[in-house]
Each structure stands twice: as structure tokens, then as C-alpha cells.
Design an enzyme around this catalytic site. Sequence first.
Site, short mmCIF file in Angstrom:
data_model
loop_
_atom_site.label_atom_id
_atom_site.label_comp_id
_atom_site.label_asym_id
_atom_site.label_seq_id
_atom_site.Cartn_x
_atom_site.Cartn_y
_atom_site.Cartn_z
N LYS A 197 0.82 -1.22 0.00
CA LYS A 197 0.00 0.00 0.00
C LYS A 197 0.86 1.27 0.00
O LYS A 197 2.08 1.23 0.17
CB LYS A 197 -0.94 -0.01 1.21
CG LYS A 197 -2.12 -0.95 1.06
CD LYS A 197 -3.10 -0.79 2.22
CE LYS A 197 -4.33 -1.67 2.03
NZ LYS A 197 -5.28 -1.53 3.15
N ARG A 232 -2.25 -9.70 6.21
CA ARG A 232 -2.82 -9.97 4.88
C ARG A 232 -1.81 -9.51 3.85
O ARG A 232 -1.54 -8.31 3.73
CB ARG A 232 -4.15 -9.22 4.76
CG ARG A 232 -4.89 -9.41 3.44
CD ARG A 232 -6.17 -8.58 3.46
NE ARG A 232 -6.92 -8.72 2.22
CZ ARG A 232 -6.72 -7.99 1.12
NH1 ARG A 232 -5.77 -7.06 1.11
NH2 ARG A 232 -7.46 -8.18 0.04
#
Length: 250
Positions: A197, A232
Site C-alpha cells: 500500500k 494480509r
Amino acid sequence: MGIVNVTPDSFSDGGDFYQTEQAVAHARQLIADGADILDIGGQSTRPGYQEIPPEEEAKRVIPVIEGIRRFATVPISVDTYFPEVARQALAAGADIINDIKGLDQPGMIDVIADYQCPVIIMHSRQRDKSLSVAEDIQRFYEEKMTLAVARGIKKEHICFDPGIGFHKAPEENVEILARPETFRYRDLPLLYGFSRKRTIARLTGNDAPKERDAGTLAASLFVKHKGVDIVRVHNVKATREAFAVWQALD
């Protein structure tokens, strides 16, 4: 938790596993690489994403769940905020609902209560700027816990995710990464999703999502050391190997 994006437009690997056969093959590889959970998603939630309807999302994810269930019993999480998709996914063999809208969508809590399945509740609301990010997220946790208990959802079926990257300022995302103990709700499991991200880009200066695995790996080791229960990630193999070395030397 290994990520299987059945989308043409995810920020990191959109299109790589869009076809059912490709997604199922990727899931098989993630299991071989050591994934404990597979997270199947049919809707990109990258910044500025265009929402697809639940019918299209179901068309993407249900065949993948069915395909995985032909050869594996690994727990399957479905990344959806549509109650109708959640219901179909659970009927098809999924085990967990990963709701990025944190039970805010009408009808989602009914599905969880009906199936009595585990649920990951993420904070993705607009921030209440009158509160610190920690206070805002803890207030959200308390609200959702009260709602879940009232509907008969078992405490042991609830996992929280503070939602790195969702309506948080860059410095707030770094704070969440740096202080997991502040973003846990009591003794419930905590999931972090930060793989590739922008927060990793901010810390590394690397603007290419697929080249952010080293930064993601460093963050994964750090938050694991701080007690985060589930990470994750896209690169399960590297994460699993790094955890193995770290645990052997700890």
C-alpha cells in the site's frame, strides 16, 4: 492471509488473476507457499475505484471458491461488503467474511448472525477529526462489538482491522503500523492489511506497488513482533520464510 484478487483493476496485481483458472492456480500456489487463510476479493477498493454491482462481484468470486474447495480445506475469507455476495460465498464453501465496511451495510450483520461465521470488521469510515485516530477506531470497535453481541454473534468469531489506508491521513497510517497495541480491541484478534500500500511507499520511497514487498515484509515482521495476529499479504512465500527465521532466532 494470502490475497487472491479476482479483479482487472486492483492497485497491485489487477488482471493477473482475473480469470477463474488463474485465480484458482494462484490460490493453490499460495497454499503451497504456506498461507493459513486465503482472502478472495472480486472488487478493487483502491483509491478512486469504481464500484461494481454485487451480481458481478459474485460472478467473479463464487467460481473461485468452488474451484479451491475441489482440492483444499484451507479457510477461505471473502472480501466483500455486499450481504448477498457474503451469503452466496458462505453457501459455496467460504468460512469467513472480511467486511471492509465493518457491518455498516444493511443486511450484512444478518448474514453473519444466520451463518454464525467468523467476521473481520474493518474501520473504513470517514474519520471523526475531533478524536485522535486511536480514539476514533476504539469507539468504532465498541459500537460494532455491542451490535454483534446483541445479534448473538460469538465473541470468538470477531476479528478487528483498523483499516490502514482507508480515510486516514498518511501520518495516521504510520501510527497504526507503529503502535498495534493501541489499535487492538481488548483480547480479540487483530488483522493488519498494508501489503504494497501507499503507506509502504511513503516509508520506502518506492512508487511501484509490485516492488514494495521488501517494505511490506519489514512491516509484517514488526507488527508480528508487536502481537498482530493476522497479516494480509501478497507475497506469502517471503513472509512465511521471514517469520520462520525470525522465530528460530527469537
